[in-house]
Scaffold this motif. Structure first.
Motif, short mmCIF file in Angstrom:
data_model
loop_
_atom_site.label_atom_id
_atom_site.label_comp_id
_atom_site.label_asym_id
_atom_site.label_seq_id
_atom_site.Cartn_x
_atom_site.Cartn_y
_atom_site.Cartn_z
N LEU A 45 0.82 -1.20 0.00
CA LEU A 45 0.00 0.00 0.00
C LEU A 45 0.86 1.25 0.00
O LEU A 45 1.87 1.34 0.72
CB LEU A 45 -0.90 0.01 1.24
N TRP A 47 0.43 5.46 0.41
CA TRP A 47 -0.40 6.62 0.71
C TRP A 47 -0.13 7.71 -0.29
O TRP A 47 1.03 8.08 -0.54
CB TRP A 47 -0.09 7.08 2.13
N PRO A 61 5.20 13.47 -0.89
CA PRO A 61 6.21 14.22 -1.67
C PRO A 61 6.63 13.51 -2.95
O PRO A 61 7.01 14.17 -3.93
CB PRO A 61 7.38 14.35 -0.69
N TRP A 103 -6.14 9.33 14.28
CA TRP A 103 -5.74 9.24 12.87
C TRP A 103 -5.49 7.81 12.40
O TRP A 103 -4.37 7.29 12.44
CB TRP A 103 -4.48 10.07 12.61
N TYR A 104 -6.56 7.19 11.95
CA TYR A 104 -6.44 5.90 11.31
C TYR A 104 -7.53 5.80 10.25
O TYR A 104 -8.56 6.49 10.32
CB TYR A 104 -6.54 4.74 12.30
N LEU A 105 -7.27 4.96 9.26
CA LEU A 105 -8.17 4.83 8.11
C LEU A 105 -9.25 3.82 8.46
O LEU A 105 -9.03 2.61 8.37
CB LEU A 105 -7.36 4.39 6.89
N ASP B 1 10.75 10.87 5.19
CA ASP B 1 9.67 9.93 5.40
C ASP B 1 10.08 8.92 6.47
O ASP B 1 11.24 8.53 6.57
CB ASP B 1 9.35 9.16 4.10
N PHE B 32 1.44 6.16 17.46
CA PHE B 32 0.68 6.43 16.25
C PHE B 32 0.90 5.31 15.23
O PHE B 32 1.45 5.52 14.14
CB PHE B 32 1.05 7.80 15.68
N ASN B 34 -0.97 1.86 13.43
CA ASN B 34 -2.22 1.17 13.12
C ASN B 34 -1.94 -0.13 12.40
O ASN B 34 -0.94 -0.25 11.70
CB ASN B 34 -3.10 2.06 12.24
N TYR B 36 -3.74 -3.10 9.85
CA TYR B 36 -4.83 -3.39 8.93
C TYR B 36 -4.71 -4.83 8.45
O TYR B 36 -3.61 -5.38 8.33
CB TYR B 36 -4.77 -2.47 7.69
N ILE B 46 -9.33 -1.87 9.15
CA ILE B 46 -8.61 -1.50 10.37
C ILE B 46 -8.87 -2.53 11.46
O ILE B 46 -10.02 -2.96 11.68
CB ILE B 46 -9.00 -0.08 10.84
N TYR B 49 -5.79 0.46 16.28
CA TYR B 49 -5.28 1.82 16.10
C TYR B 49 -4.62 2.29 17.38
O TYR B 49 -4.86 1.73 18.45
CB TYR B 49 -6.40 2.77 15.65
N TYR B 87 -0.84 -5.29 7.45
CA TYR B 87 0.01 -4.12 7.25
C TYR B 87 0.00 -3.25 8.50
O TYR B 87 -1.06 -3.00 9.08
CB TYR B 87 -0.49 -3.26 6.09
N GLN B 89 0.94 0.70 9.77
CA GLN B 89 0.97 2.04 9.18
C GLN B 89 1.21 3.06 10.28
O GLN B 89 0.61 2.96 11.35
CB GLN B 89 -0.36 2.35 8.50
N SER B 91 0.81 6.89 11.63
CA SER B 91 0.05 8.11 11.42
C SER B 91 0.63 9.24 12.26
O SER B 91 -0.07 10.16 12.67
CB SER B 91 -1.44 7.89 11.75
N ILE B 94 3.39 13.13 8.13
CA ILE B 94 3.15 13.10 6.68
C ILE B 94 4.48 12.95 5.95
O ILE B 94 5.44 13.64 6.29
CB ILE B 94 2.47 14.43 6.24
N PRO B 95 4.57 12.04 4.97
CA PRO B 95 3.50 11.21 4.45
C PRO B 95 3.24 10.01 5.34
O PRO B 95 4.16 9.48 5.98
CB PRO B 95 4.03 10.76 3.10
N ARG B 96 1.98 9.61 5.42
CA ARG B 96 1.68 8.33 6.08
C ARG B 96 2.43 7.24 5.33
O ARG B 96 2.53 7.28 4.10
CB ARG B 96 0.18 8.05 6.02
N PHE B 98 3.24 2.86 5.13
CA PHE B 98 2.84 1.51 5.49
C PHE B 98 4.07 0.60 5.53
O PHE B 98 5.05 0.81 4.80
CB PHE B 98 1.88 0.93 4.44
#
Lengths: 118, 107
Positions: A45, A47, A61, A103-105, B1, B32, B34, B36, B46, B49, B87, B89, B91, B94-96, B98
């Protein structure tokens, strides 16, 4: 129950523009970052970016120079535009909702396969 | 990142087994983090989290722990419906990003 549905062309030619829309139904467009995530066939995946209901935008970016994410609150839709696509942009594109802190999807569309090919 | 790694990349297990998947961030992400679950042809779902909080409706077989840079997803008493790719991830920023995923399949 909030549902998300992606729509847009499944085939895009190299060097052209990929455009997708996600429609939010069954709930409010507030209190979420509306997100795009993609997954190349057989891979993980990535983002892409997100936009809040107030219009705050964050981009990956690695894609920022080619990417635009926008929001139409009246239609409860948000959109993705990716310019100058190549075969590397072939992927299943998911729209998703990321709740505001922690903040989670937690909302996902079913995904739509976009193939870049002539 | 922020770079996320997972181990193992795949594992084979039997129904009833306890499975542990590890996720590591290359910098402190507090909690932070998560987790999935993704099944073939489906969108991710999800599970956990904030490193250890259960999403409503998710089986209590799943649990998460960790903070800072090291995190763990544990599946107790693996069930047939748990065979999937998992997965992590972050949070935190930025950028998130995985992790590359861990595929759990049937032994």
């Amino acid at each position: 129950q909030v549902q998300l549905q992606e729509s847009g062309p499944g085939l895009v030619k190299p060097s052209e523009t990929l455009s997708l829309t996600c429609t939010v139904s069954g709930g409010s467009i507030s209190n979420y970052f509306w997100s795009w995530i993609r997954q190349p066939p057989g891979k993980g995946l990535e983002w892409i970016g997100h936009i809040s209901h107030t219009g705050k935008i964050n981009y990956n970016p690695s894609l920022k120079s080619r990417l635009t994410i926008s929001l139409d609150t009246s239609k409860k839709q948000f959109s993705l535009t990716l310019n100058s696509v190549t075969a590397a942009d072939t992927a299943v594109y998911y729209c998703a909702g990321e709740g505001l802190s922690p903040w989670y999807l937690d909302l996902w569309g079913r995904g739509t396969l976009v193939t870049v090919s002539s | 990142d922020i770079q996320m790694t997972q181990s193992p990349s795949s594992l084979s297990a039997s129904v009833g087994d306890r499975v542990t998947i590890t996720c590591r961030a290359n910098q402190n992400i507090n909690t932070f983090l998560n987790w999935y679950q993704q099944k073939p042809g489906k969108a991710p779902k999800i599970l956990i989290y904030g490193a250890s909080s259960f999403q409503s409706g998710v089986s209590s077989r799943f649990s998460g722990s960790g903070s800072g840079t090291d995190f763990t997803l544990t599946i107790n008493s693996l069930q047939p419906e748990d065979f999937a790719t998992y997965y992590c991830q972050q949070s935190y920023s930025i950028p998130r990003t995985f992790g590359p995923g861990t595929k759990v399949d049937i032994k």
